[in-house]
Design a protein around this motif. Structure first.
Motif, short mmCIF file in Angstrom:
data_model
loop_
_atom_site.label_atom_id
_atom_site.label_comp_id
_atom_site.label_asym_id
_atom_site.label_seq_id
_atom_site.Cartn_x
_atom_site.Cartn_y
_atom_site.Cartn_z
N THR A 1 51.27 39.85 48.88
CA THR A 1 50.86 39.49 47.53
C THR A 1 49.49 38.83 47.57
O THR A 1 49.21 38.04 48.47
CB THR A 1 51.89 38.54 46.91
OG1 THR A 1 53.14 39.22 46.83
CG2 THR A 1 51.48 38.07 45.53
N THR B 1 47.02 36.36 45.52
CA THR B 1 46.91 35.38 44.44
C THR B 1 45.44 35.07 44.24
O THR B 1 44.78 34.60 45.16
CB THR B 1 47.68 34.09 44.79
OG1 THR B 1 49.03 34.44 45.08
CG2 THR B 1 47.64 33.11 43.63
N PRO B 2 44.91 35.35 43.04
CA PRO B 2 43.47 35.15 42.82
C PRO B 2 43.09 33.67 42.72
O PRO B 2 43.84 32.87 42.16
CB PRO B 2 43.22 35.85 41.49
CG PRO B 2 44.53 35.82 40.79
CD PRO B 2 45.59 35.88 41.86
N SER B 3 41.92 33.35 43.27
CA SER B 3 41.36 32.01 43.09
C SER B 3 40.81 31.94 41.67
O SER B 3 40.73 32.96 40.97
CB SER B 3 40.24 31.77 44.10
OG SER B 3 39.15 32.65 43.82
N GLU C 1 45.45 41.69 35.35
CA GLU C 1 46.44 40.70 35.80
C GLU C 1 45.79 39.58 36.60
O GLU C 1 46.14 38.41 36.45
CB GLU C 1 47.55 41.37 36.61
CG GLU C 1 48.44 42.28 35.78
CD GLU C 1 49.07 41.57 34.60
OE1 GLU C 1 49.59 40.44 34.76
OE2 GLU C 1 49.05 42.12 33.48
N MET C 2 44.83 39.93 37.44
CA MET C 2 44.11 38.90 38.21
C MET C 2 43.36 37.96 37.28
O MET C 2 43.30 36.76 37.52
CB MET C 2 43.15 39.54 39.21
CG MET C 2 43.84 40.17 40.40
SD MET C 2 42.66 40.90 41.55
CE MET C 2 41.97 39.41 42.30
N GLY D 1 45.21 35.20 36.20
CA GLY D 1 45.64 34.31 37.26
C GLY D 1 46.94 34.72 37.93
O GLY D 1 47.50 33.98 38.73
N ASN D 2 47.43 35.92 37.58
CA ASN D 2 48.70 36.39 38.13
C ASN D 2 48.53 36.94 39.54
O ASN D 2 47.54 37.61 39.84
CB ASN D 2 49.30 37.48 37.24
CG ASN D 2 49.71 36.95 35.89
OD1 ASN D 2 50.04 35.79 35.75
ND2 ASN D 2 49.67 37.80 34.89
N ALA D 3 49.51 36.69 40.39
CA ALA D 3 49.53 37.26 41.73
C ALA D 3 49.87 38.74 41.62
O ALA D 3 50.60 39.15 40.72
CB ALA D 3 50.56 36.54 42.59
N THR E 1 51.04 42.42 43.68
CA THR E 1 51.57 43.15 44.82
C THR E 1 51.70 44.61 44.41
O THR E 1 52.24 44.89 43.34
CB THR E 1 52.97 42.63 45.24
OG1 THR E 1 52.88 41.25 45.55
CG2 THR E 1 53.49 43.38 46.44
#
Length: 158
Positions: free
Chosen positions: A11, A13-15, A72-73, A76-78, A80
């Motif tokens: 997965t 996860t965006p910074s 989605e990024m 802030g959503n992770a 996959t």
């Protein structure tokens, strides 16, 4: 041999900086894609650091997927990526549905979700799990709409 979830990338996860960049990229990419619906592919030009520019032809569907990923990024959503043919363990499937593993196993044993056994272990196809999730989500929405309608009929202020 079937592919399992462990065979695919972790997965992401965006910074906060990634989310901001993804938001701008998503907006720009959506604008480009909106006028190209009949195309089968698009060319992408890449200029690696210090190298000359290269052009790559990429399927249009991959750009639509990239646009969804960026959206989605940006929230802030992770993220996959899971191929529909991937097999999940009962714990992975339960985690994706946000339910307990015993509840999921109960659904499997009832025949609500198809599965196969590998020795003593149950394996669930991702596409079967998502079909179940879509069905449950649709049922939940229908029930909520019925409740809202009843509340309006009873003048409960909803």
């Amino acid at each position: 041999m079937a592919a399992t979830l462990a065979d695919f990338p972790e997965t992401v996860t965006p910074s906060e900086a990634d989310a901001k960049l993804a938001q701008e990229s998503s907006r720009r990419l959506a604008k480009i894609l909106s006028g190209k619906r009949k195309r089968k592919s698009l060319d992408l030009r890449i200029e690696p650091d210090g190298d000359r520019e290269q052009s790559i032809s990429i399927p249009f569907a991959a750009f639509r997927l990239l646009s969804d990923i960026l959206t989605e990024m940006a929230k802030g959503n992770a993220i996959t990526l899971i191929p529909v043919h991937a097999e999940l363990t009962t714990q992975q499937a339960a985690d994706l549905l946000n339910v307990s593993r015993p509840f999921l196993v109960e659904q499997l044993e009832k025949g609500t979700i198809p599965y196969r056994k590998v020795g003593t272990h149950r394996r669930i196809l991702f596409q079967d799990l998502m079909s179940y999730k879509r069905e449950m989500d649709a049922n939940r929405l229908k029930t909520l709409e019925e409740l809202a309608e009843q509340a309006q009929d009873l003048k409960m202020g909803y």
